[in-house]
Design a protein around this motif. Structure first.
Motif, PDB file in Angstrom:
ATOM      1  N   ARG A   1      -9.426   6.255 -11.887  1.00 46.64           N
ATOM      2  CA  ARG A   1      -8.953   4.874 -11.763  1.00 46.64           C
ATOM      3  C   ARG A   1      -9.603   4.120 -10.610  1.00 46.64           C
ATOM      4  NH1 ARG A   1      -2.425   5.289 -13.107  1.00 46.64           N
ATOM      5  NH2 ARG A   1      -2.638   6.665 -14.922  1.00 46.64           N
TER       6      ARG A   1
ATOM      7  N   LEU B   1       2.622   5.105  -6.883  1.00 43.77           N
ATOM      8  CA  LEU B   1       1.217   4.743  -6.736  1.00 43.77           C
ATOM      9  C   LEU B   1       0.818   3.684  -7.761  1.00 43.77           C
ATOM     10  CD1 LEU B   1      -0.143   8.331  -6.117  1.00 43.77           C
ATOM     11  CD2 LEU B   1      -0.438   6.419  -4.522  1.00 43.77           C
ATOM     12  N   GLU B   2       1.360   3.788  -8.959  1.00 42.02           N
ATOM     13  CA  GLU B   2       1.051   2.806 -10.004  1.00 42.02           C
ATOM     14  C   GLU B   2       1.759   1.470  -9.764  1.00 42.02           C
ATOM     15  OE1 GLU B   2       0.219   5.702 -13.852  1.00 42.02           O
ATOM     16  OE2 GLU B   2       2.280   5.032 -13.454  1.00 42.02           O
TER      17      GLU B   2
ATOM     18  N   ALA C   1      -2.103  -1.464  -3.705  1.00 41.16           N
ATOM     19  CA  ALA C   1      -3.207  -0.640  -3.201  1.00 41.16           C
ATOM     20  C   ALA C   1      -2.781   0.818  -3.112  1.00 41.16           C
ATOM     21  CB  ALA C   1      -3.672  -1.145  -1.845  1.00 41.16           C
ATOM     22  N   PRO C   2      -2.950   1.588  -4.177  1.00 39.95           N
ATOM     23  CA  PRO C   2      -2.626   3.016  -4.116  1.00 39.95           C
ATOM     24  C   PRO C   2      -3.716   3.783  -3.376  1.00 39.95           C
ATOM     25  CG  PRO C   2      -3.488   2.452  -6.278  1.00 39.95           C
ATOM     26  CD  PRO C   2      -3.425   1.167  -5.492  1.00 39.95           C
TER      27      PRO C   2
ATOM     28  N   TRP D   1      -9.194   4.637  -7.410  1.00 40.76           N
ATOM     29  CA  TRP D   1      -8.326   4.454  -6.252  1.00 40.76           C
ATOM     30  C   TRP D   1      -9.017   4.967  -4.994  1.00 40.76           C
ATOM     31  CZ3 TRP D   1      -3.115   6.771  -8.480  1.00 40.76           C
ATOM     32  CH2 TRP D   1      -2.620   5.884  -9.451  1.00 40.76           C
ATOM     33  N   ARG D   2      -8.607   4.434  -3.865  1.00 42.83           N
ATOM     34  CA  ARG D   2      -9.105   4.941  -2.589  1.00 42.83           C
ATOM     35  C   ARG D   2      -8.613   6.377  -2.399  1.00 42.83           C
ATOM     36  NH1 ARG D   2      -7.097   3.003   3.367  1.00 42.83           N
ATOM     37  NH2 ARG D   2      -8.497   4.313   4.603  1.00 42.83           N
TER      38      ARG D   2
ATOM     39  N   THR E   1       0.861  -1.176   0.000  1.00 45.79           N
ATOM     40  CA  THR E   1       0.000   0.000   0.000  1.00 45.79           C
ATOM     41  C   THR E   1       0.899   1.228   0.000  1.00 45.79           C
ATOM     42  OG1 THR E   1      -1.616  -1.180   1.360  1.00 45.79           O
ATOM     43  CG2 THR E   1      -1.859   1.209   1.221  1.00 45.79           C
TER      44      THR E   1
ATOM     45  N   ALA F   1      -6.971   9.660  -9.473  1.00 43.68           N
ATOM     46  CA  ALA F   1      -7.505   8.700  -8.504  1.00 43.68           C
ATOM     47  C   ALA F   1      -8.987   8.428  -8.749  1.00 43.68           C
ATOM     48  CB  ALA F   1      -7.281   9.226  -7.085  1.00 43.68           C
TER      49      ALA F   1
END
Length: 227
Positions: A213, A191-192, A196-197, A215-216, A179, A210
């Motif tokens: 994509r 991040l990529e 888990a980014p 992402w959280r 993460t 984000a």
């Protein structure tokens, strides 16, 4: 190994520690306020825009450290921590780190700010593993103003984490889950790269990516960031 990687500035703390250190040195009278402030703000704007020349910035950012010498610089940093950093370490950020530690994750702070500024901050979070910009030092142990090795900046963060793993006889393939929390478009490569980014307090450009994509997205500070 399970890795929980954290950027530092505007991710775990609601300020840029490198920029704040510059402001602190001005307040101590070690730099001309107008000239230093103008340059410091310009570098910070370049960082946010993703155009920063990291080698040029490190030479600028370490001028005071080099002039003070190790003992005076360490004493100054203790004052800096007490006055400008510790009051802004928020319980929700500490809780997030503790959550990963309690889960058995190996927690690492991975930052583009130099090791002098960030080691005491990592210690305040109870994080032993710090990947920061390493300062080249002369025979007496004093910083020269240059960077040692690959800077942990942009794509260099991926490289430095790989080096950190290699020192332990591991590679990215040995990490069962990773993460990474970051606020900055500068950290897109990292991040990529992880499983888990997490866009933590993201800047405008990172927020768009984000959202696109899935992402959280995490806001730890609820618009309380300090520039």
């Amino acid at each position: 190994m399970r890795l929980a990687l954290f950027d530092l500035d505007h991710t775990l703390i609601p300020l840029d520690s490198d920029h704040a250190w510059g402001q602190f040195t001005v307040a101590q009278g070690w730099r001309d306020a107008e000239a230093f402030g103008r340059a410091n703000d310009a570098f910070y704007a370049q960082y946010k825009a993703g155009t920063l020349d990291i080698a040029e910035y490190i030479r600028f950012a370490t001028e005071v450290i080099r002039e003070l010498g190790p003992e005076r610089a360490a004493a100054a940093h203790a004052d800096f921590m007490r006055e400008m950093v510790l009051p802004h370490i928020q319980p929700q950020a500490l809780q997030l780190v503790r959550h990963h530690q309690a889960a058995g994750d190996t927690v690492v702070i991975v930052t583009a700010t130099n090791e002098f500024v960030t080691r005491p901050i990592a210690d305040a979070f109870g994080v032993a593993e710090l990947i920061a910009i390493r300062l080249e030092r002369d025979a007496a142990g004093n910083p020269t103003g240059e960077i040692a090795g690959t800077p942990s900046f942009r794509e260099g963060k991926v490289v430095r984490v790989a080096e950190w793993l290699a020192e332990r006889g591991l590679g990215w393939a040995d990490v069962s889950h990773s993460t990474f929390y970051s606020d900055s478009i500068n950290d897109l490569a990292m991040l990529e790269h992880v499983h888990a980014p997490v866009a933590a307090n993201p800047d405008e450009r990172l927020l768009v990516i984000a959202q696109a994509r899935g992402w959280r997205i995490l806001n730890l500070f609820h618009d309380q960031e300090i520039h």
